[in-house]
Design a protein around this motif. Structure first.
Motif, PDB file in Angstrom:
ATOM      1  N   MET A 158      98.366 -55.999  92.010  1.00 59.17           N
ATOM      2  CA  MET A 158      98.078 -55.514  90.662  1.00 59.17           C
ATOM      3  C   MET A 158      98.754 -56.351  89.577  1.00 59.17           C
ATOM      4  O   MET A 158      98.271 -56.411  88.443  1.00 59.17           O
ATOM      5  CB  MET A 158      98.511 -54.050  90.532  1.00 59.17           C
ATOM      6  CG  MET A 158      97.659 -53.069  91.334  1.00 59.17           C
ATOM      7  SD  MET A 158      95.983 -52.866  90.695  1.00 59.17           S
ATOM      8  CE  MET A 158      96.293 -51.813  89.271  1.00 59.17           C
ATOM      9  N   VAL A 210     103.184 -45.293  91.727  1.00 62.95           N
ATOM     10  CA  VAL A 210     102.502 -45.333  93.023  1.00 62.95           C
ATOM     11  C   VAL A 210     103.337 -44.605  94.076  1.00 62.95           C
ATOM     12  O   VAL A 210     104.522 -44.893  94.234  1.00 62.95           O
ATOM     13  CB  VAL A 210     102.256 -46.797  93.462  1.00 62.95           C
ATOM     14  CG1 VAL A 210     101.602 -46.842  94.834  1.00 62.95           C
ATOM     15  CG2 VAL A 210     101.385 -47.514  92.435  1.00 62.95           C
ATOM     16  N   THR A 368      92.937 -54.163  98.304  1.00 61.11           N
ATOM     17  CA  THR A 368      93.359 -52.781  98.069  1.00 61.11           C
ATOM     18  C   THR A 368      92.501 -51.784  98.830  1.00 61.11           C
ATOM     19  O   THR A 368      92.960 -50.695  99.179  1.00 61.11           O
ATOM     20  CB  THR A 368      93.282 -52.427  96.572  1.00 61.11           C
ATOM     21  OG1 THR A 368      91.915 -52.531  96.115  1.00 61.11           O
ATOM     22  CG2 THR A 368      94.171 -53.343  95.741  1.00 61.11           C
ATOM     23  N   TRP A 373      91.673 -48.544  91.968  1.00 63.86           N
ATOM     24  CA  TRP A 373      92.712 -49.481  91.543  1.00 63.86           C
ATOM     25  C   TRP A 373      92.109 -50.770  91.001  1.00 63.86           C
ATOM     26  O   TRP A 373      92.636 -51.376  90.061  1.00 63.86           O
ATOM     27  CB  TRP A 373      93.646 -49.787  92.702  1.00 63.86           C
ATOM     28  CG  TRP A 373      94.588 -48.679  93.050  1.00 63.86           C
ATOM     29  CD1 TRP A 373      94.586 -47.910  94.180  1.00 63.86           C
ATOM     30  CD2 TRP A 373      95.662 -48.197  92.236  1.00 63.86           C
ATOM     31  NE1 TRP A 373      95.594 -46.981  94.125  1.00 63.86           N
ATOM     32  CE2 TRP A 373      96.280 -47.132  92.950  1.00 63.86           C
ATOM     33  CE3 TRP A 373      96.174 -48.552  90.987  1.00 63.86           C
ATOM     34  CZ2 TRP A 373      97.373 -46.433  92.446  1.00 63.86           C
ATOM     35  CZ3 TRP A 373      97.269 -47.848  90.487  1.00 63.86           C
ATOM     36  CH2 TRP A 373      97.854 -46.812  91.213  1.00 63.86           C
ATOM     37  N   SER A 377      92.685 -52.043  87.226  1.00 63.41           N
ATOM     38  CA  SER A 377      93.275 -53.353  86.936  1.00 63.41           C
ATOM     39  C   SER A 377      92.470 -54.099  85.877  1.00 63.41           C
ATOM     40  O   SER A 377      93.028 -54.683  84.941  1.00 63.41           O
ATOM     41  CB  SER A 377      93.353 -54.178  88.220  1.00 63.41           C
ATOM     42  OG  SER A 377      93.781 -55.492  87.948  1.00 63.41           O
TER      43      SER A 377
END
Length: 400
Positions: A158, A210, A368, A373, A377
């Protein structure tokens, strides 16, 4: 190895692994790297630009058909030539990075960064993919697939898009050469440092948000050695080859496509190149984006370049070359006529931070295994880019 050589290596090891001396040395090394990239690359860059200008003038006089002349000079040559001039800088940058890797210095950098990485919630193995991110974000993200646990892998992938890949370098070099030629190495160091700082902040936030735990590994340090020139030259050639492939492939194709969108529909007799582009398909797209871009110091032509950069960051320079060709003139001169220094800085920051490229997006999804996610991003990078560019434009407008 002689006793003097062992002592010298011992001194180097102590200096490059001691926290009090290692970080200043690292900053000086990176500054020297950018100084060489910008200053030494200026001369061959000028020679290539002069060659492109001569070729443009010759083709202008040779081709009689107006639309074909405009396609070749204002489309193909303006797009491909605008990126080709930065080839010497790319060669110098990768040559020096390869020397640093082959000599063992990068291992020392990984060692001094290891403790900082732990505070960021990152894995000890995360540093190498992050360093790879300065070359290209795609292989850097793919290199994270073996990092365990999942939390450490997710945080690493990320934050990698915040690290400036080599595709963004031609954009920085263009803007620096046009607006800040005296401060080139310092600005390059600053723009790369900004990406790194934001990556640190993002990693720290993600380490809290997270769920899960992060495991830490020890970093192995290989001994210092003379660079293996076969590796240095081979690695540099591989990077240059990829750059040339982009010139001959996607950049050429996109330059022609962009010219087509800017050439049609025709607006009638008596229009200048700039007026024709403004009323064409590409002008309609650009003007639709203008209200969002104006607060950060960009115009509709810059918006087209930003959209093109989603395909590959090298396309930004080729797109600017096509959009600002306007029947002739140097791209740097045309940019100085239409932008302020504050706007140039804001543009560089936006390019640093916004959506990396389609390849990076696909790599994120692959590593991922989660669309959420991946989309987060992309959206987050665009929002961060706009906010940081907005702040930079308005702050520097008061200073510069």
């Amino acid at each position: 190895m002689t006793k003097i050589e062992r002592r010298t290596i011992g001194v180097l090891d102590r200096l490059t692994t001691n926290p009090w001396t290692a970080f200043p040395i690292f900053i000086l090394v990176v500054y020297f790297l950018f100084w060489c990239t910008f200053s030494l690359g200026t001369y061959p860059m000028g020679w290539i630009q002069a060659g492109v200008d001569v070729l443009s003038a010759w083709l202008n006089s040779l081709i009689d058909t107006e639309w074909l002349r405009d396609l070749v000079v204002g489309g193909v040559l303006a797009g491909v030539g605008g990126v080709l001039v930065f080839l010497p800088n790319i060669i110098i940058l990768y040559l020096l990075i390869s020397v640093m890797e082959s000599s063992g210095y990068m291992g020392r950098v990984a060692f001094i960064m290891d403790k900082l990485m732990h505070h960021m919630g990152l894995h000890g193995k995360s540093f190498i993919p992050m360093i790879m991110g300065f070359g290209c974000n795609v292989p850097a993200i793919l290199a994270c697939k073996d990092i365990k646990p999942y939390k450490s892998r997710l945080i690493t992938v990320m934050v990698i898009p915040f690290l400036s890949c080599s595709g963004r370098l031609p954009v920085y070099l263009l803007m620096v050469a046009a607006f800040f030629p005296k401060y080139g190495p310092l600005l390059l160091l600053g723009i790369y440092a900004l990406g790194l700082v934001l990556a640190v902040f993002a990693a720290k936030i993600l380490s809290v948000v997270v769920p899960g735990v992060s495991e830490h590994d020890h970093v192995e340090i290989k001994p210092y050695m003379m660079p293996h020139w076969s590796y240095v030259l081979g690695n540099t050639w591989e990077q240059v080859k990829e750059y040339l492939k982009k010139l001959a492939g996607p950049i050429l194709i996109f330059s022609v496509a962009l010219w087509t969108l800017g050439y049609f529909p025709r607006g009638g007799e008596g229009l200048t190149h700039s007026q024709q582009k403004e009323q064409s398909c590409i002008g309609m797209i650009g003007h639709a984006m203008a209200p969002v871009l104006e607060p950060v110091g960009m115009n509709w032509k810059d918006g087209i370049a930003i959209v093109a950069g989603v395909g590959a960051k090298e396309l930004i320079v080729s797109t600017l070359g096509v959009m600002y060709s306007d029947g002739g003139g140097d791209l740097q001169d045309n940019l100085r006529d239409t932008h302020t220094k504050a706007g140039a800085l804001a543009f560089m920051i936006f390019v640093l931070l916004y959506f990396p490229c389609i390849g990076t997006f696909v790599a994120l999804r692959h590593v991922t295994g989660n669309w959420g996610w991946t989309v987060l991003s992309a959206v987050n990078s665009i929002l961060v880019a706009w906010v940081m560019s907005f702040a930079a434009f308005h702050i520097f407008s008061l200073i510069l």
